[in-house]
Scaffold this active site. Sequence first.
Site, PDB file in Angstrom:
ATOM      1  N   VAL A   3       0.846  -1.196   0.000  1.00 41.94           N
ATOM      2  CA  VAL A   3       0.000   0.000   0.000  1.00 41.94           C
ATOM      3  C   VAL A   3       0.883   1.249   0.000  1.00 41.94           C
ATOM      4  O   VAL A   3       0.635   2.208  -0.742  1.00 41.94           O
ATOM      5  CB  VAL A   3      -0.956   0.000   1.222  1.00 41.94           C
ATOM      6  CG1 VAL A   3      -1.559   1.383   1.449  1.00 41.94           C
ATOM      7  CG2 VAL A   3      -2.061  -1.035   1.034  1.00 41.94           C
ATOM      8  N   HIS A   4       1.939   1.229   0.807  1.00 44.06           N
ATOM      9  CA  HIS A   4       2.855   2.372   0.839  1.00 44.06           C
ATOM     10  C   HIS A   4       3.532   2.561  -0.513  1.00 44.06           C
ATOM     11  O   HIS A   4       3.695   3.679  -0.989  1.00 44.06           O
ATOM     12  CB  HIS A   4       3.904   2.196   1.949  1.00 44.06           C
ATOM     13  CG  HIS A   4       3.357   2.493   3.309  1.00 44.06           C
ATOM     14  ND1 HIS A   4       2.468   1.651   3.949  1.00 44.06           N
ATOM     15  CD2 HIS A   4       3.547   3.535   4.155  1.00 44.06           C
ATOM     16  CE1 HIS A   4       2.145   2.172   5.118  1.00 44.06           C
ATOM     17  NE2 HIS A   4       2.788   3.317   5.273  1.00 44.06           N
ATOM     18  N   ARG A   5       3.926   1.449  -1.123  1.00 39.56           N
ATOM     19  CA  ARG A   5       4.600   1.548  -2.413  1.00 39.56           C
ATOM     20  C   ARG A   5       3.661   2.141  -3.451  1.00 39.56           C
ATOM     21  O   ARG A   5       4.038   3.025  -4.218  1.00 39.56           O
ATOM     22  CB  ARG A   5       5.087   0.159  -2.854  1.00 39.56           C
ATOM     23  CG  ARG A   5       6.159   0.222  -3.939  1.00 39.56           C
ATOM     24  CD  ARG A   5       6.401  -1.143  -4.584  1.00 39.56           C
ATOM     25  NE  ARG A   5       5.223  -1.603  -5.278  1.00 39.56           N
ATOM     26  CZ  ARG A   5       4.609  -2.763  -5.028  1.00 39.56           C
ATOM     27  NH1 ARG A   5       5.069  -3.583  -4.113  1.00 39.56           N
ATOM     28  NH2 ARG A   5       3.525  -3.113  -5.702  1.00 39.56           N
TER      29      ARG A   5
END
Lengths: 204, 299
Positions: free
Chosen positions: A36-38
């Site tokens: 999700v962060h990526r």
Amino acid sequence: MKKVLTTPVRAEDIEALHIGDIVYLTGTLVTGRDDVHRRVVSEGMASPYDLHDGVIFHAGPIVRESAGGNELISVGPTSSVRMESLEAAFIEKTGVRVIIGKGGMGPATAAACQKFKAIHCVAMGGCAVSAACQVEAIEDCFWRELGMPECEWVMRVKEFGPLVVSIDAHGGNLYAENKAKYAARKDACEAPILESVKDYMVVE
Amino acid sequence: MTNKEAGAVLTDVMERFLCVACKRLPDDVYEKLRQCRAAETSELQRVIYDSYFDNLRRAWEMGRPCCQDTGLLHFYIRCGADFPYMGAVEPALRLAVARATASAPLRENTVDYFTERNTGDNTGERMPWLHWDILPEGSDLEICAYFAGAGCCLPGRAQVFKPADGYGAIVKYVFDAVADLALNACPPLIVGVGLGHNVENAAVLSKMAYLRPLGTSHPHPKGAKLERDLLAGLNGLGIGAQGLPGERVAMEVHVESSARHTATIAVGVNVSCYTHRRGFITFHEDMSWEQDSYKGVSL
Ligand code: SF4
């Protein structure tokens, strides 16, 4: 008295907290970790769930999925430090107020927390069933193609915790402070062992 | 019994065994955790240990995995050369893992390289991971099942030193791994130290070290002393459960060794978290079996 944060979380709520405080959370939280962060930071995609004034939980749950609905089996924090290189940009882009995870995070996250009025808290690692019992319902799921641990699960929680504030909005970083304390004791703890193995290379 | 029939028994029993092993701690680990709790005095540590034990109780009562990270499955196998169904073991273990993933349920953690797809059932390329020791005598199949979660795999490392660095290099390497890296691995930990001659033999030995039953020690008196000294030293750092200030970062330190090359000293460090999910089960040549990791528990 239990300190309970309620979503949406405001900047004032955050400013009242300091490292080492024990808090609980009521409202909505969303799971999100490496992928999700990526997507949000590196691939420029918008989080399908609007995290503004919200809570992101570094966690990958076990969910029993069926046509009748999703049952949460267990959920618990994962090591937050894996997200360190992306978290500051994630805070800036999403406006998230509370990050929950396991273990400490680094100086870039601490600086972003101070600038954007956010905090990082640790949940108890490996206490997945107790945590699941504090989740009232799974309300939604996004980016399921990332796999069960990596996608966004939207959860309604009640008095979710205990959470220990590990980075506050005043520049405090509990794990960094503790690490320095542990490091300061290392030499003294090693010394007697180094002394005792001094002759271990001698042929018996 | 045919290979196929033996494989069916193995699959069935191992699926049920995995379903227990992900939901409770082995007896020796649970007892050790109670001792660690008694050594802690601070309010914060009390809150953490209360959470640990509350979680373990609920996990067993509700029949759920005690930690959401049920890891990847490793099987350390000691097989007597006369065990008749060796060929059935690997396919049976693969199938047991896939079935337990649905029935326990286990989290889907297994991703193949290059396709980068989650396989969905925790089997994949060379996964579950099998390590075989063939014993020259005997006909028993002893399986140690271990759930390798990510948090406790992350601090693992191995390095090769020169003899001039001496045993002191080993001590410092262990301290660095635990004090700098293992705080996020949900202490109190079981610390496995492998001493060998190159990087992978030291790493394998470090794994075998932390799988060893608690209460056992290295066969050489100096090795046993090193285990005790490292335990006391690490627990002097002031690190407690969850890497927050406290008295016990380690439940136990185990050292395993092989001979070394005269010109190298290799060290591996592998840690396991407080939910040390490893269980031993033994099958005999008629495929009857017994387990004593979880006394009084029927599968
Ligand atoms: S380190 Fe162990 S207890 Fe902690 S989250 Fe990972 S698997 Fe669970």
